[in-house]
Design a protein around this motif. Structure first.
Motif, PDB file in Angstrom:
ATOM      1  N   GLY A 126      28.898  -7.522  34.100  1.00 38.11           N
ATOM      2  CA  GLY A 126      30.124  -7.467  34.883  1.00 38.11           C
ATOM      3  C   GLY A 126      31.313  -7.819  34.016  1.00 38.11           C
ATOM      4  N   THR A 127      32.451  -7.165  34.273  1.00 37.10           N
ATOM      5  CA  THR A 127      33.655  -7.538  33.538  1.00 37.10           C
ATOM      6  C   THR A 127      34.539  -8.422  34.415  1.00 37.10           C
ATOM      7  OG1 THR A 127      34.822  -5.598  34.333  1.00 37.10           O
ATOM      8  CG2 THR A 127      33.693  -5.400  32.229  1.00 37.10           C
ATOM      9  N   GLY A 128      34.243  -8.482  35.713  1.00 34.16           N
ATOM     10  CA  GLY A 128      35.111  -9.241  36.611  1.00 34.16           C
ATOM     11  C   GLY A 128      36.415  -8.529  36.900  1.00 34.16           C
ATOM     12  N   LEU A 129      36.464  -7.236  36.603  1.00 30.58           N
ATOM     13  CA  LEU A 129      37.690  -6.484  36.867  1.00 30.58           C
ATOM     14  C   LEU A 129      37.594  -5.673  38.161  1.00 30.58           C
ATOM     15  CD1 LEU A 129      38.594  -5.189  33.298  1.00 30.58           C
ATOM     16  CD2 LEU A 129      39.858  -6.834  34.690  1.00 30.58           C
ATOM     17  N   GLY A 130      36.369  -5.520  38.688  1.00 27.35           N
ATOM     18  CA  GLY A 130      36.160  -4.630  39.832  1.00 27.35           C
ATOM     19  C   GLY A 130      37.090  -4.905  41.002  1.00 27.35           C
ATOM     20  N   LEU A 131      37.045  -6.129  41.531  1.00 23.88           N
ATOM     21  CA  LEU A 131      37.839  -6.439  42.729  1.00 23.88           C
ATOM     22  C   LEU A 131      39.330  -6.506  42.417  1.00 23.88           C
ATOM     23  CD1 LEU A 131      35.545  -9.066  44.455  1.00 23.88           C
ATOM     24  CD2 LEU A 131      36.065  -6.747  45.230  1.00 23.88           C
ATOM     25  N   PHE A 169      37.325 -12.676  36.730  1.00 25.85           N
ATOM     26  CA  PHE A 169      36.441 -13.635  37.402  1.00 25.85           C
ATOM     27  C   PHE A 169      35.133 -12.936  37.719  1.00 25.85           C
ATOM     28  CE2 PHE A 169      34.251 -15.480  40.912  1.00 25.85           C
ATOM     29  CZ  PHE A 169      34.218 -16.808  40.543  1.00 25.85           C
ATOM     30  N   THR A 170      34.056 -13.451  37.160  1.00 25.29           N
ATOM     31  CA  THR A 170      32.745 -12.866  37.443  1.00 25.29           C
ATOM     32  C   THR A 170      31.697 -13.950  37.387  1.00 25.29           C
ATOM     33  OG1 THR A 170      31.136 -11.182  36.783  1.00 25.29           O
ATOM     34  CG2 THR A 170      32.331 -12.250  35.002  1.00 25.29           C
ATOM     35  N   THR A 171      30.627 -13.756  38.157  1.00 30.57           N
ATOM     36  CA  THR A 171      29.496 -14.676  38.052  1.00 30.57           C
ATOM     37  C   THR A 171      28.328 -13.958  37.387  1.00 30.57           C
ATOM     38  OG1 THR A 171      28.856 -14.023  40.269  1.00 30.57           O
ATOM     39  CG2 THR A 171      30.137 -16.047  40.066  1.00 30.57           C
ATOM     40  N   LYS A 172      28.605 -12.731  36.895  1.00 33.44           N
ATOM     41  CA  LYS A 172      27.530 -11.955  36.288  1.00 33.44           C
ATOM     42  C   LYS A 172      27.518 -12.174  34.785  1.00 33.44           C
ATOM     43  CE  LYS A 172      28.085  -8.857  40.055  1.00 33.44           C
ATOM     44  NZ  LYS A 172      28.737  -7.673  40.571  1.00 33.44           N
ATOM     45  N   ASP A 178      26.967  -6.713  53.462  1.00 31.49           N
ATOM     46  CA  ASP A 178      25.605  -6.858  52.957  1.00 31.49           C
ATOM     47  C   ASP A 178      24.965  -8.122  53.499  1.00 31.49           C
ATOM     48  OD1 ASP A 178      25.822  -9.217  51.019  1.00 31.49           O
ATOM     49  OD2 ASP A 178      27.394  -7.908  50.233  1.00 31.49           O
ATOM     50  N   ALA A 212      24.356  -8.089  44.592  1.00 29.19           N
ATOM     51  CA  ALA A 212      24.172  -9.415  45.202  1.00 29.19           C
ATOM     52  C   ALA A 212      22.757  -9.568  45.766  1.00 29.19           C
ATOM     53  CB  ALA A 212      25.209  -9.627  46.305  1.00 29.19           C
ATOM     54  N   ILE A 231      37.780 -14.384  43.452  1.00 30.65           N
ATOM     55  CA  ILE A 231      37.011 -13.184  43.080  1.00 30.65           C
ATOM     56  C   ILE A 231      37.919 -11.985  42.854  1.00 30.65           C
ATOM     57  CG2 ILE A 231      34.814 -13.861  44.122  1.00 30.65           C
ATOM     58  CD1 ILE A 231      35.545 -12.203  46.559  1.00 30.65           C
ATOM     59  N   ASN A 269      32.801   0.272  43.650  1.00 36.97           N
ATOM     60  CA  ASN A 269      32.699  -1.124  43.224  1.00 36.97           C
ATOM     61  C   ASN A 269      32.196  -2.015  44.366  1.00 36.97           C
ATOM     62  OD1 ASN A 269      33.070  -3.347  41.322  1.00 36.97           O
ATOM     63  ND2 ASN A 269      34.694  -3.961  42.723  1.00 36.97           N
ATOM     64  N   ILE A 325      29.552 -15.639  49.794  1.00 38.53           N
ATOM     65  CA  ILE A 325      30.495 -16.181  48.807  1.00 38.53           C
ATOM     66  C   ILE A 325      31.155 -17.414  49.411  1.00 38.53           C
ATOM     67  CG2 ILE A 325      32.561 -15.666  47.430  1.00 38.53           C
ATOM     68  CD1 ILE A 325      31.917 -12.675  47.881  1.00 38.53           C
ATOM     69  N   ASN A 370      28.787  -3.985  44.083  1.00 38.81           N
ATOM     70  CA  ASN A 370      28.810  -5.445  44.228  1.00 38.81           C
ATOM     71  C   ASN A 370      27.797  -5.889  45.278  1.00 38.81           C
ATOM     72  OD1 ASN A 370      30.773  -5.867  42.336  1.00 38.81           O
ATOM     73  ND2 ASN A 370      32.407  -6.339  43.780  1.00 38.81           N
TER      74      ASN A 370
HETATM   75  N1  LIG Z   1      28.979  -8.545  48.005  1.00 39.11           N
HETATM   76  C1  LIG Z   1      29.059  -9.648  47.272  1.00 39.11           C
HETATM   77  N2  LIG Z   1      28.214 -10.697  47.470  1.00 39.11           N
HETATM   78  C2  LIG Z   1      28.282 -11.813  46.704  1.00 39.11           C
HETATM   79  N3  LIG Z   1      29.187 -12.002  45.703  1.00 39.11           N
HETATM   80  C3  LIG Z   1      30.055 -11.006  45.459  1.00 39.11           C
HETATM   81  C4  LIG Z   1      30.045  -9.782  46.211  1.00 39.11           C
HETATM   82  N4  LIG Z   1      31.036  -8.995  45.749  1.00 39.11           N
HETATM   83  C5  LIG Z   1      31.641  -9.680  44.748  1.00 39.11           C
HETATM   84  N5  LIG Z   1      31.056 -10.883  44.566  1.00 39.11           N
HETATM   85  C6  LIG Z   1      31.464 -11.911  43.584  1.00 39.11           C
HETATM   86  O1  LIG Z   1      32.754 -11.593  43.099  1.00 39.11           O
HETATM   87  C7  LIG Z   1      32.734 -11.531  41.669  1.00 39.11           C
HETATM   88  C8  LIG Z   1      33.800 -10.575  41.186  1.00 39.11           C
HETATM   89  O2  LIG Z   1      33.501  -9.240  41.569  1.00 39.11           O
HETATM   90  P1  LIG Z   1      34.140  -8.046  40.734  1.00 39.11           P
HETATM   91  O3  LIG Z   1      33.722  -6.756  41.354  1.00 39.11           O
HETATM   92  O4  LIG Z   1      35.599  -8.292  40.582  1.00 39.11           O
HETATM   93  O5  LIG Z   1      33.522  -8.224  39.286  1.00 39.11           O
HETATM   94  P2  LIG Z   1      31.998  -8.035  38.833  1.00 39.11           P
HETATM   95  O6  LIG Z   1      31.250  -7.240  39.871  1.00 39.11           O
HETATM   96  O7  LIG Z   1      31.476  -9.375  38.487  1.00 39.11           O
HETATM   97  O8  LIG Z   1      32.179  -7.173  37.511  1.00 39.11           O
HETATM   98  P3  LIG Z   1      32.634  -5.627  37.453  1.00 39.11           P
HETATM   99  O9  LIG Z   1      32.961  -5.158  38.838  1.00 39.11           O
HETATM  100  O10 LIG Z   1      33.844  -5.632  36.585  1.00 39.11           O
HETATM  101  O11 LIG Z   1      31.473  -4.928  36.867  1.00 39.11           O
HETATM  102  C9  LIG Z   1      31.311 -11.143  41.334  1.00 39.11           C
HETATM  103  O12 LIG Z   1      30.957 -11.537  40.022  1.00 39.11           O
HETATM  104  C10 LIG Z   1      30.526 -11.930  42.387  1.00 39.11           C
HETATM  105  O13 LIG Z   1      30.400 -13.279  42.006  1.00 39.11           O
END
Ligand SMILES: Nc1ncnc2c1ncn2[C@@H]1O[C@H](COP(=O)(O)OP(=O)(O)OP(=O)(O)O)[C@@H](O)[C@H]1O
Ligand SMILES: [Mg+2]
Length: 379
Positions: A330-335, A322-325, A304, A275, A317, A267, A309, A271
Motif C-alpha cells: 500500500g502507498t496510503g494514497l488511495g483514500l 497513511f497506511t497500515t499495509k 465490508d 481488510a 486514513i 480503491n 477502523i 481496500n
Molecule cells: N475497508 C477497510 N477496512 C479496514 N481498514 C481500511 C479499509 N479501507 C481503508 N482502511 C485503512 O485505511 C488505510 C488507508 O487506505 P488507503 O486506500 O488510503 O491506502 P492503502 O490501501 O493502505 O494503500 P493504497 O490504496 O495506496 O494501495 C489502509 O491502510 C487501512 O488501514
C-alpha cells in the motif's frame, strides 16, 4: 523507577563509574534506559547486529581505539541513529574533527547537563529523517504504479486494432459457414473463439477506463456501468475473500468521469477486500449499494464485514501516505486520491466504522440529468 521514556541505549564505554553517572543523568532527564555497555570493536559489531537501538553514546578515548571508529560500523549497516560522544577532557580540535566526521554531538563528562536536551533533539531529528525516508519510498512506489497504469493503457490500445481485425474475420467466416459447408463442430469452435475475442474486448475496455483520469472531461456518466468495470477489475482480489453482493437502485447518471469514478470505486473495493483474510469468502461479504438519496444526489455504499477502523483513525486514513499495509502493498494514497477526485466532482466521501463491526464507505455524487439539446443550448 518506571514512568520514564524507554530508551534502548548502546553505550561504548570502558568505565563502569561513567556508566553509572550517565545512567543517573539520563534518568533525571526523564528517560528509562535499558542500557548495554560494550568496550571493544567486536562487541560493538555484535551489539549492532543484534539491535535494535534508539541511540548510541560513546566515550572518546577507549582501549585501543577512539569513539569515531564505531561510526563506520553503524553507517555500513544502514542505521541512522543518534550518535553522541561523551568524552573526558580532549582538545577542541578533536571535538571539531568528530563533528565533521558525522557525530551528532560532542559533550564533556564534566558538563553532562547538556546531555538530556541534546539526546532529545537528536532522537526527534532521527525520527524526522526516518519519516522522510518512508515518504520517499512510498512516493517512488506510487510513481511506479502510475507508470504501470500508463503502460497497461498503452498495451490495451495496441491490442485493440489486431483484435478488431480478428473479430471481423471470425464474423466473416461464421456468416459464410453454410456456403462453405462447415461441419457443426467447426462452427461451434468458431463461436467459442468469437466469444473469447469479445471477452478480451471487454477486458481492454475496462483497462482503458482507468487510463489518464486527469485527461477526461467531467460530464454525465453512467454510474452502474463504471461500478461494474471497477468490480471486474477488482474481482481477483475479491473472490478469494468475500461474496460480492450488488444491490443497485434505479439507473443513474452522475456528474463525473468514467476514469475518476472507476479509480474511486476500485480503491474502495480493493481496500474492503484487503481488510479480509484470504480464503474466507464463505464468511465475509462486500456489499455494493447504490440509491438515489435526495432528488439531486446518488449515494454509493461499499460495505465490508472486516475488522473495522477505530474512530480516532477516521480522518487520518484520508491523509496522504497513511497506511497500515506493509511497504510494497500500500502507498496510503488511495483514500487521499479518492477524496480529491470526489470533491472535484462536487461530491462527498466518508466512512462509518467501528472495530469488529465492519466498515462502510459512502460516496455522495451529484446526479446528472442527461443534458437535453435545449438545456445545453441555454447553458
Ligand atoms: N475497508 C477497510 N477496512 C479496514 N481498514 C481500511 C479499509 N479501507 C481503508 N482502511 C485503512 O485505511 C488505510 C488507508 O487506505 P488507503 O486506500 O488510503 O491506502 P492503502 O490501501 O493502505 O494503500 P493504497 O490504496 O495506496 O494501495 C489502509 O491502510 C487501512 O488501514
Ligand atoms: Mg487503498
Amino acid at each position: 523507577m518506571g514512568g520514564g521514556q524507554p530508551l534502548r541505549l548502546l553505550l561504548i564505554e570502558d568505565s563502569e563509574d561513567d556508566e553509572l553517572l550517565l545512567l543517573s543523568e539520563l534518568r533525571s532527564c526523564g528517560y528509562e534506559p535499558s542500557l548495554t555497555r560494550v568496550e571493544s570493536l567486536e562487541e560493538i559489531e555484535r551489539a549492532l547486529n543484534e539491535g535494535p537501538w534508539d541511540a548510541i553514546i560513546s566515550d572518546y578515548v577507549l582501549p585501543g581505539f577512539n569513539g569515531l571508529a564505531a561510526l563506520p560500523l553503524v553507517k555500513e549497516r544502514g542505521l541512522d541513529l543518534p550518535f553522541l560522544i561523551v568524552s573526558g577532557a580532549v582538545g577542541e580540535d578533536t571535538a571539531v574533527e568528530a563533528m565533521k566526521s558525522g557525530v551528532h554531538d560532542f559533550l564533556f563528562k564534566d558538563r553532562l547537563a547538556r546531555l538530556g536536551p541534546a539526546l532529545a533533539r537528536e532522537l526527534r531529528e532521527a525520527e524526522v529523517r526516518a519519516e522522510r525516508r518512508r515518504m520517499q519510498e512510498r512516493l517512488l512506489l506510487s510513481d511506479r504504479l502510475a507508470a504501470l497504469g500508463l503502460l497497461a493503457a498503452g498495451v490495451a490500445h495496441e491490442i485493440n486494432n489486431p483484435l478488431s481485425s480478428l473479430m471481423m474475420n471470425l464474423d466473416f467466416t461464421l456468416n459464410s459457414a453454410r456456403e462453405r459447408s462447415l461441419q457443426e463442430d467447426d462452427v461451434q469452435a468458431l463461436r467459442n473463439a468469437s466469444e473469447c475475442a469479445q471477452h478480451i474486448q471487454e477486458i481492454i475496455r475496462d483497462i482503458k477506463v482507468f487510463a489518464r483520469p486527469e485527461a477526461q472531461p467531467l460530464g454525465p456518466t453512467d454510474l452502474h456501468r463504471v461500478l461494474d468495470s471497477a468490480l471486474r477489475m477488482a474481482w481477483n482480489q475479491v473472490f478469494p475473500r468475500a461474496q460480492l453482493i450488488k444491490d443497485y437502485g434505479e439507473a443513474s447518471t452522475v456528474h463525473g468521469s468514467e476514469a475518476r469514478l472507476a479509480q474511486i470505486f476500485l480503491n474502495l473495493v480493493i481496500n474492503a477486500a484487503q481488510a479480509l483474510p484470504e480464503g474466507s469468502s464463505h464468511e465475509h461479504a462486500i456489499h455494493v449499494v447504490t440509491r438515489r438519496s435526495l432528488p439531486d444526489t446518488v449515494r454509493v455504499e461499499i460495505r465490508d464485514t472486516g475488522p473495522g477502523i477505530p474512530a480516532e483513525l477516521h480522518e487520518r486514513i484520508f491523509e496522504p501516505f497513511f497506511t497500515t499495509k506493509p511497504l510494497g502493498e500500500g502507498t496510503g494514497l488511495g483514500l487521499f486520491i479518492c477524496r480529491r477526485l470526489v470533491t472535484e466532482m462536487g461530491g462527498r466521501i466518508g466512512v462509518e466504522s467501528q472495530p469488529g463491526q465492519g466498515t462502510r464507505f459512502w460516496v455522495h455524487l451529484r446526479a446528472a440529468a442527461t443534458p437535453s439539446p435545449a438545456q445545453s443550448a441555454s447553458a
